[in-house]
Write a protein that holds these residues in place. Structure first.
Motif, mmCIF file in Angstrom:
data_model
loop_
_atom_site.group_PDB
_atom_site.id
_atom_site.type_symbol
_atom_site.label_atom_id
_atom_site.label_comp_id
_atom_site.label_asym_id
_atom_site.label_seq_id
_atom_site.Cartn_x
_atom_site.Cartn_y
_atom_site.Cartn_z
ATOM 1 N N ARG A 77 -8.210 1.622 3.549
ATOM 2 C CA ARG A 77 -9.323 0.729 3.883
ATOM 3 C C ARG A 77 -9.404 -0.400 2.849
ATOM 4 O O ARG A 77 -9.579 -1.561 3.189
ATOM 5 N N ALA A 78 -9.251 -0.067 1.566
ATOM 6 C CA ALA A 78 -9.286 -1.086 0.503
ATOM 7 C C ALA A 78 -8.131 -2.070 0.658
ATOM 8 O O ALA A 78 -8.312 -3.281 0.508
ATOM 9 N N ALA A 79 -6.947 -1.551 0.969
ATOM 10 C CA ALA A 79 -5.783 -2.426 1.168
ATOM 11 C C ALA A 79 -6.004 -3.348 2.366
ATOM 12 O O ALA A 79 -5.700 -4.544 2.313
ATOM 13 N N MET A 80 -6.548 -2.789 3.442
ATOM 14 C CA MET A 80 -6.794 -3.591 4.639
ATOM 15 C C MET A 80 -7.882 -4.636 4.380
ATOM 16 O O MET A 80 -7.820 -5.751 4.897
ATOM 17 N N SER A 81 -8.862 -4.285 3.577
ATOM 18 C CA SER A 81 -9.911 -5.234 3.224
ATOM 19 C C SER A 81 -9.334 -6.419 2.445
ATOM 20 O O SER A 81 -9.647 -7.578 2.722
ATOM 21 N N LEU A 82 -8.476 -6.115 1.477
ATOM 22 C CA LEU A 82 -7.788 -7.192 0.743
ATOM 23 C C LEU A 82 -6.962 -8.051 1.685
ATOM 24 O O LEU A 82 -6.977 -9.280 1.607
ATOM 25 N N CYS A 83 -6.244 -7.388 2.571
ATOM 26 C CA CYS A 83 -5.387 -8.081 3.528
ATOM 27 C C CYS A 83 -6.216 -9.030 4.397
ATOM 28 O O CYS A 83 -5.851 -10.183 4.616
ATOM 29 N N GLY A 84 -7.356 -8.539 4.889
ATOM 30 C CA GLY A 84 -8.214 -9.369 5.723
ATOM 31 C C GLY A 84 -8.823 -10.527 4.955
ATOM 32 O O GLY A 84 -8.901 -11.652 5.453
ATOM 33 N N THR A 103 -6.253 0.939 -7.907
ATOM 34 C CA THR A 103 -6.280 2.379 -7.647
ATOM 35 C C THR A 103 -7.642 2.723 -7.043
ATOM 36 O O THR A 103 -8.670 2.264 -7.526
ATOM 37 N N VAL A 104 -7.611 3.533 -5.982
ATOM 38 C CA VAL A 104 -8.818 3.909 -5.257
ATOM 39 C C VAL A 104 -8.977 5.422 -5.353
ATOM 40 O O VAL A 104 -8.102 6.156 -4.899
ATOM 41 N N PRO A 105 -10.087 5.901 -5.920
ATOM 42 C CA PRO A 105 -10.293 7.342 -5.992
ATOM 43 C C PRO A 105 -10.402 7.940 -4.594
ATOM 44 O O PRO A 105 -11.057 7.380 -3.724
ATOM 45 N N LEU A 106 -9.758 9.076 -4.380
ATOM 46 C CA LEU A 106 -9.802 9.730 -3.077
ATOM 47 C C LEU A 106 -10.627 10.993 -3.170
ATOM 48 O O LEU A 106 -10.677 11.645 -4.161
ATOM 49 N N TYR A 123 0.867 -1.169 0.000
ATOM 50 C CA TYR A 123 0.000 0.000 0.000
ATOM 51 C C TYR A 123 0.906 1.221 0.000
ATOM 52 O O TYR A 123 1.680 1.428 0.940
ATOM 53 N N ALA A 124 0.838 2.018 -1.055
ATOM 54 C CA ALA A 124 1.653 3.227 -1.177
ATOM 55 C C ALA A 124 0.782 4.431 -0.849
ATOM 56 O O ALA A 124 -0.281 4.604 -1.436
ATOM 57 N N SER A 125 1.242 5.261 0.092
ATOM 58 C CA SER A 125 0.437 6.391 0.547
ATOM 59 C C SER A 125 1.242 7.678 0.591
ATOM 60 O O SER A 125 2.420 7.681 0.940
ATOM 61 N N ASP A 126 0.556 8.777 0.277
ATOM 62 C CA ASP A 126 1.177 10.092 0.433
ATOM 63 C C ASP A 126 0.880 10.669 1.820
ATOM 64 O O ASP A 126 1.304 11.775 2.138
ATOM 65 N N ILE A 127 0.148 9.942 2.632
ATOM 66 C CA ILE A 127 -0.280 10.279 4.003
ATOM 67 C C ILE A 127 -0.947 11.644 4.130
ATOM 68 O O ILE A 127 -1.026 12.206 5.207
ATOM 69 N N ARG A 128 -1.483 12.156 3.028
ATOM 70 C CA ARG A 128 -2.239 13.403 3.097
ATOM 71 C C ARG A 128 -3.662 13.100 3.539
ATOM 72 O O ARG A 128 -4.138 11.970 3.404
ATOM 73 N N PRO A 129 -4.353 14.109 4.056
ATOM 74 C CA PRO A 129 -5.751 13.901 4.452
ATOM 75 C C PRO A 129 -6.572 13.346 3.284
ATOM 76 O O PRO A 129 -6.351 13.690 2.133
ATOM 77 N N GLY A 130 -7.495 12.473 3.607
ATOM 78 C CA GLY A 130 -8.363 11.900 2.590
ATOM 79 C C GLY A 130 -7.865 10.593 2.010
ATOM 80 O O GLY A 130 -8.491 10.029 1.118
ATOM 81 N N SER A 131 -6.747 10.069 2.518
ATOM 82 C CA SER A 131 -6.201 8.843 1.935
ATOM 83 C C SER A 131 -6.724 7.565 2.601
ATOM 84 O O SER A 131 -6.368 6.471 2.187
ATOM 85 N N ARG A 132 -7.583 7.715 3.599
ATOM 86 C CA ARG A 132 -8.102 6.533 4.297
ATOM 87 C C ARG A 132 -8.864 5.551 3.416
ATOM 88 O O ARG A 132 -8.757 4.347 3.627
ATOM 89 N N PRO A 133 -9.662 5.983 2.430
ATOM 90 C CA PRO A 133 -10.368 4.991 1.609
ATOM 91 C C PRO A 133 -9.431 3.995 0.918
ATOM 92 O O PRO A 133 -9.747 2.814 0.801
ATOM 93 N N ALA A 134 -8.272 4.452 0.478
ATOM 94 C CA ALA A 134 -7.320 3.546 -0.171
ATOM 95 C C ALA A 134 -6.730 2.573 0.841
ATOM 96 O O ALA A 134 -6.562 1.387 0.548
#
Length: 157
Positions: A23-30, A154-157, A10-21
């Motif tokens: 969440r998708a990565a964690m869902s796949l992981c689970g 890719t997850v739209p933010l 999961y690659a993140s820019d850690i800016r606000p609003g990045s939680r949906p992506a």
């Protein structure tokens, strides 16, 4: 769904609003009971800015220590962010086991580092948030997609 997902980057820019992506990565992981690496890439300072800082510090040996300390600080912020996300958004059935999640901070060109880390950990899939700004997907996701041979979500933010 993808067959046999055992390693997620999961690659993140850690800016606000990045939680949906995330969440998708964690869902796949689970879903796949896989390993997940949370990656944030810090772009290096431009050559001009580095020369300016060096001239002001007159090659002070503490410059490297300051650089390393700032990277450690970002690493700690990433770890805290991941822990906060898990506390706030995951229920008991979604919690990850110890060692299932790794948080990393790397320095370099974001798209190149994403590809390097994906290769290093043998990622089955890369998950990225996409901010629709000037271009259709953004510079980093576009370059990752053009140079990658792995599936990318890719997850739209």
């Amino acid at each position: 769904m993808l067959p046999g997902v055992n390693r997620i980057l999961y690659a993140s820019d850690i800016r606000p609003g990045s939680r949906p992506a995330f969440r998708a990565a964690m869902s796949l992981c689970g879903h796949y009971k896989s390993q997940i690496t949370f990656l944030h890439v810090v772009e290096p300072v431009s050559g001009h800015a580095e020369r300016l800082v060096r001239s002001m510090m007159s090659d002070d040996p503490s410059l490297k220590a300051l650089h390393d300390e700032s990277l450690q600080h970002v690493q700690q912020q990433v770890v805290e962010r991941v822990e906060r996300f898990c506390r706030e958004e995951l229920d008991a059935s979604e919690m990850l086991a110890d060692g299932q999640l790794e948080a990393r901070v790397e320095e370099g060109s974001p798209w190149k580092k994403i590809l390097e880390v994906a290769e290093e950990i043998d990622a089955t899939v890369i998950v990225m948030g996409v901010r629709h700004q000037n271009s259709l997907l953004g510079d980093t996701p576009t370059k990752v997609m053009h140079h990658c041979r792995r599936p990318i979500l890719t997850v739209p933010l």
